[in-house]
Design a protein around this motif. Structure first.
Motif, short mmCIF file in Angstrom:
data_model
loop_
_atom_site.label_atom_id
_atom_site.label_comp_id
_atom_site.label_asym_id
_atom_site.label_seq_id
_atom_site.Cartn_x
_atom_site.Cartn_y
_atom_site.Cartn_z
N GLY A 61 39.72 42.31 35.50
CA GLY A 61 39.53 42.82 36.84
C GLY A 61 39.35 41.72 37.87
N ALA A 62 38.57 40.71 37.52
CA ALA A 62 38.36 39.60 38.45
C ALA A 62 39.65 38.82 38.68
CB ALA A 62 37.26 38.68 37.92
N ILE A 63 40.39 38.57 37.61
CA ILE A 63 41.63 37.81 37.76
C ILE A 63 42.65 38.58 38.59
CG2 ILE A 63 43.63 36.93 36.48
CD1 ILE A 63 41.65 36.11 34.27
N CYS A 64 42.86 39.84 38.26
CA CYS A 64 43.86 40.63 38.99
C CYS A 64 43.47 40.82 40.44
CB CYS A 64 44.07 41.98 38.32
SG CYS A 64 45.11 41.92 36.87
N SER A 65 42.22 41.18 40.68
CA SER A 65 41.83 41.48 42.07
C SER A 65 41.76 40.22 42.92
CB SER A 65 40.51 42.24 42.10
OG SER A 65 39.48 41.49 41.52
N LEU A 66 41.30 39.12 42.36
CA LEU A 66 41.18 37.91 43.17
C LEU A 66 42.49 37.14 43.29
CD1 LEU A 66 37.69 36.55 42.06
CD2 LEU A 66 38.31 37.58 44.23
N ILE A 67 43.08 36.80 42.16
CA ILE A 67 44.29 35.98 42.19
C ILE A 67 45.42 36.72 42.90
CG2 ILE A 67 46.03 34.81 40.78
CD1 ILE A 67 43.44 33.45 40.35
#
Length: 120
Positions: free
Chosen positions: A86-92
């Motif tokens: 979730g952090a990778i998809c939403s941020l990157i």
């Protein structure tokens, strides 16, 4: 610790993190390459920006579910892949959407300028 959401938390972590992470990485990379190649030409705007937006939304949902899993005391193997993906998809991906939009806006401006140059 609460009762785990899945019978085998480690298997869920491996499947969600491994397969889900691979799919998001391949799809995000493909959409990024399409944006870099086709964005300056102004082609496939809805597909590229829409796909990136869907991936970012998936990331936010995964991050929310992972946060709920942490709050409910789920095992590490359940909440960690949810939060990480979730952090990778939403941020990157989410942070790249404005720059991709800008490339498409610049392409549209170049098309309008060329059309006005040809007419006048």
């Amino acid at each position: 610790m609460a009762h785990p959401w899945f019978q085998d938390p480690n298997q869920f972590g491996a499947v969600y993190g491994g397969i889900g992470g691979s799919l998001c990485g391949v799809l995000g990379g493909t959409l990024g390459a399409l944006a870099a190649r086709l964005g300056p030409q102004g082609k496939y705007r809805r597909m590229v920006i829409g796909g990136l937006t869907l991936l970012a939304i998936f990331g936010v949902i995964s991050l929310i579910v992972g946060t709920v899993a942490i709050a409910m005391g789920q095992p590490y193997a359940i909440w960690y892949p949810l939060v990480l993906l979730g952090a990778i998809c939403s941020l990157i991906i989410g942070l790249r959407i404005p720059s991709v939009r800008k490339v498409y806006v610049q392409a549209e401006a170049r098309k309008l300028e060329a059309a006005s140059f040809r007419k006048g």
